[in-house]
Write a protein that holds these residues in place. Structure first.
Motif, PDB file in Angstrom:
ATOM      1  N   UNK A 340      76.327   9.302 -46.165  1.00 52.99           N
ATOM      2  CA  UNK A 340      76.178   9.558 -44.727  1.00 52.99           C
ATOM      3  C   UNK A 340      74.870  10.295 -44.438  1.00 52.99           C
ATOM      4  N   UNK A 341      74.588  11.293 -45.273  1.00 53.90           N
ATOM      5  CA  UNK A 341      73.351  12.059 -45.089  1.00 53.90           C
ATOM      6  C   UNK A 341      72.118  11.146 -45.175  1.00 53.90           C
ATOM      7  N   UNK A 342      72.129  10.242 -46.143  1.00 56.93           N
ATOM      8  CA  UNK A 342      70.955   9.392 -46.384  1.00 56.93           C
ATOM      9  C   UNK A 342      70.811   8.272 -45.350  1.00 56.93           C
ATOM     10  N   UNK A 343      71.920   7.823 -44.768  1.00 57.65           N
ATOM     11  CA  UNK A 343      71.863   6.607 -43.950  1.00 57.65           C
ATOM     12  C   UNK A 343      72.368   6.796 -42.516  1.00 57.65           C
ATOM     13  N   UNK A 344      72.547   8.049 -42.102  1.00 52.59           N
ATOM     14  CA  UNK A 344      73.172   8.300 -40.800  1.00 52.59           C
ATOM     15  C   UNK A 344      72.461   7.599 -39.650  1.00 52.59           C
ATOM     16  N   UNK A 345      71.134   7.456 -39.776  1.00 51.43           N
ATOM     17  CA  UNK A 345      70.361   6.869 -38.681  1.00 51.43           C
ATOM     18  C   UNK A 345      70.509   5.349 -38.600  1.00 51.43           C
ATOM     19  N   UNK A 346      71.144   4.748 -39.617  1.00 48.89           N
ATOM     20  CA  UNK A 346      71.312   3.290 -39.593  1.00 48.89           C
ATOM     21  C   UNK A 346      72.721   2.974 -39.096  1.00 48.89           C
ATOM     22  N   UNK A 347      72.829   2.377 -37.893  1.00 45.35           N
ATOM     23  CA  UNK A 347      74.172   2.135 -37.345  1.00 45.35           C
ATOM     24  C   UNK A 347      74.975   1.168 -38.212  1.00 45.35           C
ATOM     25  N   UNK A 348      76.254   1.495 -38.380  1.00 41.38           N
ATOM     26  CA  UNK A 348      77.207   0.630 -39.086  1.00 41.38           C
ATOM     27  C   UNK A 348      78.103  -0.012 -38.017  1.00 41.38           C
ATOM     28  N   UNK A 403      80.235   8.163 -43.237  1.00 43.46           N
ATOM     29  CA  UNK A 403      79.133   7.745 -42.357  1.00 43.46           C
ATOM     30  C   UNK A 403      79.659   7.153 -41.064  1.00 43.46           C
ATOM     31  N   UNK A 404      80.737   6.369 -41.137  1.00 43.67           N
ATOM     32  CA  UNK A 404      81.261   5.730 -39.925  1.00 43.67           C
ATOM     33  C   UNK A 404      81.915   6.773 -39.020  1.00 43.67           C
ATOM     34  N   UNK A 405      82.638   7.695 -39.651  1.00 47.42           N
ATOM     35  CA  UNK A 405      83.227   8.773 -38.834  1.00 47.42           C
ATOM     36  C   UNK A 405      82.124   9.626 -38.213  1.00 47.42           C
ATOM     37  N   UNK A 406      81.058   9.904 -38.986  1.00 46.26           N
ATOM     38  CA  UNK A 406      79.957  10.711 -38.450  1.00 46.26           C
ATOM     39  C   UNK A 406      79.270   9.990 -37.287  1.00 46.26           C
ATOM     40  N   UNK A 407      79.269   8.650 -37.337  1.00 49.62           N
ATOM     41  CA  UNK A 407      78.663   7.854 -36.242  1.00 49.62           C
ATOM     42  C   UNK A 407      79.660   7.561 -35.132  1.00 49.62           C
ATOM     43  N   UNK A 408      80.898   8.008 -35.307  1.00 54.36           N
ATOM     44  CA  UNK A 408      81.986   7.690 -34.372  1.00 54.36           C
ATOM     45  C   UNK A 408      82.089   6.174 -34.155  1.00 54.36           C
ATOM     46  N   UNK A 409      82.048   5.449 -35.248  1.00 58.84           N
ATOM     47  CA  UNK A 409      82.027   3.997 -35.211  1.00 58.84           C
ATOM     48  C   UNK A 409      83.407   3.374 -35.358  1.00 58.84           C
ATOM     49  N   UNK A 410      83.394   2.037 -35.481  1.00 59.09           N
ATOM     50  CA  UNK A 410      84.644   1.278 -35.581  1.00 59.09           C
ATOM     51  C   UNK A 410      85.210   1.370 -36.998  1.00 59.09           C
ATOM     52  N   UNK A 411      86.531   1.509 -37.091  1.00 60.19           N
ATOM     53  CA  UNK A 411      87.210   1.631 -38.382  1.00 60.19           C
ATOM     54  C   UNK A 411      88.430   0.722 -38.425  1.00 60.19           C
ATOM     55  N   UNK A 412      88.687   0.208 -39.609  1.00 55.71           N
ATOM     56  CA  UNK A 412      89.897  -0.589 -39.832  1.00 55.71           C
ATOM     57  C   UNK A 412      90.598  -0.036 -41.056  1.00 55.71           C
ATOM     58  N   UNK A 413      91.927   0.027 -40.999  1.00 53.98           N
ATOM     59  CA  UNK A 413      92.725   0.347 -42.179  1.00 53.98           C
ATOM     60  C   UNK A 413      93.584  -0.870 -42.511  1.00 53.98           C
TER      61      UNK A 413
END
Ligand SMILES: [Zn+2]
Length: 477
Positions: A340-348, A403-413
């Motif tokens: 997450x630290x290394x790639x946070x700026x790249x949207x997932x 990283x996805x949680x840090x971006x508040x992005x979409x998640x699937x379980x």
């Protein structure tokens, strides 16, 4: 060139289908994601190849050690051999704990006998030769929590629990705190050591290890897990001891070895539209030193990688599918945090993780059921044929999806049957023979279907809106 030939050439370009047959034979046709998923259900061998390979050629892969480095190198090689692009082992530094080679527990009074014990991750060592003290019995972690300050001075705490197998694995949340916070609580109340009933559901004489942690300012103490039969034996001793104290000698030599290097293994199935954020499919590559890590998490890496590769058989997807095989998950999500630290700026676009063994997927949940109901319903509908129900819980994603949680992005379980997961979790029993090929294939089928839909979805996964984000005026707002 004469005009007739030019015209024929033009027709040939416009109409590539051979004149002899309007419907080419299936073998020459690019299959759909649905067909590939159906085929995976009965014949996938790619996931098996991964988990069979890593358990055979590497085995246990303790985070931050040479063993984990061999596991990462093996995974890099596997991804390259299987058609992944941009394969890399992205290094990060971590605080590394190693278990040592001594783990002994012996009841010395009133009923002298040995108990099977293993250290918990981050446990301190005992003095050489061990320490001996009276044991104080707590039935639950809440009883330990309620013990008065200083009441454990000079004592060894023993904490029990009543964990039961469950399809959703939910009793891990119930019993897990015994391991997660029990040692810290015992240390803060003056205990010189702690042993817990293993957080597990089997009755083999294999202690279940796993991470614990000590609060800031609390000095770590020796912390071990007893196998379930040994823990129950200890409890029977308490029942028969009457007023006599139960005394335990504990000897373990784990230690912190400082900063070492780990890494996150990544690889991609490259999409045709580089403007679209990628689909991130995750697992973790490390396991505990005592466990070959077939269920946890060789199978997860096998499933996500096989699904990503399978989608490509339908032709390059719209979005890139990025596989993240995180390093050092078990000892504190080091890889997840470093990624997450290394790639946070790249949207997932969306994150999914497999880290719950190899038994069948039984429920699909997302965190966009309300914000993008059409896509949620489409995915739920697409996996119903594999016996997967559409859930209404809000997906929170696996441990390696920081990283996805840090971006508040979409998640699937994609929830797997965890009924026997905690029989094997963090034990030497987590071996290849426990993997049921039919259920592993069902995982790959479900994952191929879901990842195939996501990787070909042109709109935002989370909102269904257009991307890349255009100025509001272009979005008709
Ligand atoms: Zn795991």
């Amino acid at each position: 060139m004469n005009r007739t030939l030019t015209a024929l050439a033009a027709i040939a370009l416009l109409a590539p289908i051979p004149a002899v047959s309007q419907t080419p034979p299936p073998a020459s046709r690019v299959p759909s994601v649905e067909e590939i998923a159906d085929r995976a259900l009965v014949e996938d061998m790619l996931a098996w190849d991964f988990v069979e390979g890593i358990t055979t050629e590497v085995g246990p892969r303790q985070a931050g050690t040479e063993d984990e480095a061999r596991g990462r190198a093996w995974a890099v090689d596997w991804l390259k051999r299987n058609g992944f692009a941009n394969v890399a082992d992205e290094p990060f530094m971590m605080d590394t704990w190693v278990p040592g080679d001594i783990a002994r527990a012996r009841v010395t009074a009133p009923f002298a006998q040995d108990l099977a014990v293993l250290p918990l991750g981050n446990s301190a060592a005992t003095p050489r030769g061990g320490l001996e003290a009276e044991v104080v019995f707590f039935r639950t972690v809440d009883e330990l929590r309620a013990a008065p300050e200083g009441s454990l001075r000079g004592k060894i705490a023993y904490v029990s629990h009543q964990m039961r197998p469950a399809q959703d694995g939910s009793h891990y949340g119930f019993a897990g705190p015994v391991r997660w916070v029990g040692p810290g609580l015992a240390a803060s109340k003056g205990a010189v050591g702690i042993v817990i009933k293993s957080v597990g559901t089997d009755h083999h004489r294999n202690p279940h290890t796993g991470s614990t942690s000590f609060p800031e300012g609390v000095k770590p103490i020796p912390a071990g897990a007893l196998s379930l039969p040994d823990a129950e034996n200890l409890e029977r001793m308490f029942a028969r001891a009457g007023d006599r104290p139960v005394r335990l000698r504990l000897e373990m030599n784990p230690r912190q070895i400082g900063r070492t290097q780990s890494g996150n293994v990544v690889g991609e199935i490259v999409g045709t539209n580089p403007l679209l954020p990628p689909v991130l499919v995750a697992c973790h590559i490390d396991s505990w030193w005592n466990s070959p890590g077939a269920f946890d998490d060789g199978a997860g890496c096998a499933i996500v990688a096989a699904a990503a590769r399978n989608v490509l058989y339908a032709g390059p997807p719209l979005r890139t599918i990025r596989v993240l095989m995180a390093g050092a998950e078990e000892t504190g999500l080091w890889g997840s945090r470093a990624y997450s630290e290394a790639h946070l700026a790249e949207p997932i676009a969306v994150g999914i993780e497999s880290d719950f063994g190899a038994d069948r997927v039984w429920r699909f949940d997302s965190n966009f059921r309300e914000s993008n109901p059409a896509l949620h319903a489409r995915i739920a509908g697409s996996v119903a044929r594999f016996g997967v129900s559409g859930g209404t819980a809000v997906a929170t994603g696996g441990a390696d999806l920081n990283i996805v949680r840090d971006q508040k992005g979409a998640l699937i379980d994609l929830r797997q049957d965890g009924t026997r997961y905690f029989d094997l979790h963090h034990t030497p029993d987590d071996t290849l023979d426990k993997i049921d090929l039919a259920q592993l294939r069902q995982n790959v089928a479900v994952w191929t279907q879901v990842v195939g839909i996501l990787a070909n979805e042109p709109n935002s996964i989370l909102t269904g809106g257009p991307i890349p984000a255009a100025p509001p005026i272009m979005q008709g707002e």
